[in-house]
Design a protein around this motif. Structure first.
Motif, mmCIF file in Angstrom:
data_model
loop_
_atom_site.group_PDB
_atom_site.id
_atom_site.type_symbol
_atom_site.label_atom_id
_atom_site.label_comp_id
_atom_site.label_asym_id
_atom_site.label_seq_id
_atom_site.Cartn_x
_atom_site.Cartn_y
_atom_site.Cartn_z
ATOM 1 N N UNK A 45 117.346 -32.019 43.733
ATOM 2 C CA UNK A 45 117.889 -33.142 44.480
ATOM 3 C C UNK A 45 117.349 -34.497 44.061
ATOM 4 N N UNK A 46 117.450 -34.823 42.795
ATOM 5 C CA UNK A 46 117.137 -36.170 42.336
ATOM 6 C C UNK A 46 118.403 -37.010 42.475
ATOM 7 N N UNK A 47 118.660 -37.422 43.708
ATOM 8 C CA UNK A 47 119.956 -38.016 44.041
ATOM 9 C C UNK A 47 120.210 -39.354 43.374
ATOM 10 N N UNK A 91 126.028 -44.822 42.185
ATOM 11 C CA UNK A 91 127.070 -45.356 41.287
ATOM 12 C C UNK A 91 126.566 -46.432 40.325
ATOM 13 N N UNK A 92 125.686 -47.316 40.802
ATOM 14 C CA UNK A 92 125.203 -48.394 39.936
ATOM 15 C C UNK A 92 124.252 -47.868 38.871
ATOM 16 N N UNK A 93 123.277 -47.053 39.274
ATOM 17 C CA UNK A 93 122.323 -46.520 38.308
ATOM 18 C C UNK A 93 123.017 -45.594 37.306
ATOM 19 N N UNK A 94 123.945 -44.780 37.791
ATOM 20 C CA UNK A 94 124.676 -43.871 36.899
ATOM 21 C C UNK A 94 125.499 -44.652 35.890
ATOM 22 N N UNK A 95 126.082 -45.764 36.328
ATOM 23 C CA UNK A 95 126.867 -46.596 35.413
ATOM 24 C C UNK A 95 125.984 -47.192 34.324
ATOM 25 N N UNK A 96 124.809 -47.690 34.700
ATOM 26 C CA UNK A 96 123.897 -48.235 33.699
ATOM 27 C C UNK A 96 123.521 -47.161 32.687
ATOM 28 N N UNK A 106 121.585 -54.325 34.027
ATOM 29 C CA UNK A 106 120.710 -54.250 35.193
ATOM 30 C C UNK A 106 121.518 -53.917 36.434
ATOM 31 N N UNK A 107 120.842 -53.327 37.405
ATOM 32 C CA UNK A 107 121.432 -53.038 38.712
ATOM 33 C C UNK A 107 120.415 -53.468 39.759
ATOM 34 N N UNK A 108 120.891 -54.238 40.743
ATOM 35 C CA UNK A 108 119.978 -54.817 41.707
ATOM 36 C C UNK A 108 120.089 -54.208 43.087
ATOM 37 N N UNK A 109 119.448 -54.868 44.035
ATOM 38 C CA UNK A 109 119.450 -54.414 45.412
ATOM 39 C C UNK A 109 120.814 -54.616 46.057
ATOM 40 N N UNK A 110 121.037 -53.874 47.128
ATOM 41 C CA UNK A 110 122.299 -53.958 47.846
ATOM 42 C C UNK A 110 122.063 -54.340 49.298
ATOM 43 N N UNK A 111 122.955 -55.177 49.818
ATOM 44 C CA UNK A 111 122.964 -55.499 51.236
ATOM 45 C C UNK A 111 124.225 -54.948 51.870
ATOM 46 N N UNK A 112 124.409 -55.236 53.149
ATOM 47 C CA UNK A 112 125.623 -54.779 53.831
ATOM 48 C C UNK A 112 126.869 -55.398 53.212
ATOM 49 N N UNK A 113 126.763 -56.639 52.753
ATOM 50 C CA UNK A 113 127.858 -57.317 52.066
ATOM 51 C C UNK A 113 127.291 -58.026 50.843
ATOM 52 N N UNK A 125 125.016 -41.838 46.940
ATOM 53 C CA UNK A 125 124.393 -40.965 45.942
ATOM 54 C C UNK A 125 124.245 -39.541 46.466
ATOM 55 N N UNK A 126 123.851 -39.394 47.734
ATOM 56 C CA UNK A 126 123.730 -38.054 48.324
ATOM 57 C C UNK A 126 125.085 -37.345 48.348
ATOM 58 N N UNK A 127 126.134 -38.093 48.668
ATOM 59 C CA UNK A 127 127.467 -37.484 48.706
ATOM 60 C C UNK A 127 127.911 -37.076 47.311
ATOM 61 N N UNK A 128 127.709 -37.952 46.329
ATOM 62 C CA UNK A 128 128.103 -37.630 44.954
ATOM 63 C C UNK A 128 127.304 -36.462 44.404
ATOM 64 N N UNK A 129 126.039 -36.371 44.780
ATOM 65 C CA UNK A 129 125.202 -35.240 44.383
ATOM 66 C C UNK A 129 125.789 -33.934 44.898
#
Length: 339
Positions: free
Chosen positions: A124-126, A131-136, A253-260, A287-291
């Motif tokens: 479970x290395x989710x 989506x962002x990390x996988x894309x990078x 690069x992929x950064x932090x995410x907020x609600x919007x 990520x958990x769902x895609x895993x």
């Protein structure tokens, strides 16, 4: 044409991560949550009622059933080896949370006992499925930044976990850094050197437990790639999760995410944005769902699982090397230990 029969899943653990897995299994049309096992039966019953499954108190009650195809293990770490071994012995597919165990000798013994059946196990290395990390990672693998030269992985928790959790967690390297060590291997599978530094900068509880609250790890890949992992058990501005891949032809690069993604610009400041998603359950919900989707697809298609058992072994070996490095002030050569 009729829909395929759902993959029938048993879940071990009705705690925080168990709720995530239970809800995701219930949300997938090609999966069915059959049974939830947890010795704290009241919690299991409440979750089973919410998800249309049944609750049991023991693994024996799960393994006595004939109506399951797979198990998801979200129970405490000290149960993982036993549950993996029993499930794989029954021919069931396994998705197990990290780490396999805190003791590398126990993990290797489990691997030897499983033999070819280790291929039935997904770890479970989710974050590999974010989506962002996988894309990078895909774009680096496709050569978009040329030859990868540097990878920076930043992971800071908003605040330390409760002391009771920290006492049994295995420490910052096995508990927290292990996700980042696996992410490093996602980009650079062959790690040959580990140099780590740990410090106690703010938490007396963590110091008293003989652990570090702040850590930096430098890894060297077989082709000279340098990977820097930055960890902290606290962060004043929230859950800090970033990655940067730099190469001869550019950077991703992929950064932090907020609600919007809304930002405000006025006389008081520029680029004012929503606070970061608060913690891993929110930040890595997708990520958990895609895993889980990948796990179910691997069962249906017979294509196997990635990350697999061997990735769990490799990440724990790197975590152990980081502990040794930080405690002794030495660089650890891991080339011979690579899985």
């Amino acid at each position: 044409m009729s829909a395929p029969t759902p993959v029938r899943i048993a879940l071990f653990g009705a705690g925080r991560i168990g709720h995530v897995h239970a809800n995701n299994i219930s949300a997938l049309p090609d999966a069915e949550l059959v049974v939830i096992a947890d010795p704290f039966i009241d919690g299991a019953r409440a979750l089973a009622t919410a998800t249309g499954s049944v609750a049991v108190a023991s693994p024996e009650e799960v393994f006595a059933r004939e109506d399951i195809d797979a198990v998801v293990i979200g129970s405490p770490t000290n149960t993982h080896v036993d549950l993996i071994t029993r499930a794989a012995g029954r021919g069931l597919a396994v998705l197990c949370e990290k780490p396999i165990d805190l003791d590398i000798a126990s993990v290797r013994a489990c691997q030897e006992k499983l033999g070819d059946r280790a291929s039935q196990v997904m770890l479970g290395f989710n974050r590999r499925f974010d989506p962002s990390f996988a894309s990078v990672q895909r774009r680096v693998a496709a050569g978009e930044v040329g030859k990868l030269e540097q990878l920076i992985i930043i992971s800071r928790d908003p605040e330390p976990a409760p002391r009771g959790y920290l006492e049994t967690s295995g420490g910052i390297f096995r508990d927290m850094s292990i996700h980042d060590l696996d992410m490093a291997r996602f980009f650079v599978p062959d790690i040959v050197e580990v140099t780590a530094t740990g410090s106690n900068t703010f938490s007396s509880d963590i110091r008293e437990l003989g652990d570090y609250d702040t850590a930096t790890i430098t890894l060297r890949g077989a082709n000279g790639e340098l990977i820097t992992i930055i960890n902290s058990r606290h962060c004043a501005f929230g859950y800090d999760q970033r990655i940067e891949a730099f190469g001869s032809g550019g950077m991703l690069s992929a950064g932090n995410r907020g609600e919007t993604t809304v930002q405000k610009f006025d006389a008081a400041g520029t680029g004012q944005a929503d606070v970061h998603l608060p913690f891993f359950l929110e930040r890595y919900a997708q990520a958990y769902l895609e895993e889980l989707k990948a796990f179910v697809a691997g069962i249906r298609n017979g294509t196997g699982f990635s990350p697999g058992f061997h990735d769990g072994v490799a990440a724990l070996e790197l975590a152990d090397a980081a502990i040794t490095s930080a405690d002794t002030g030495t660089t650890q050569n891991t080339e011979k230990a690579r899985v």
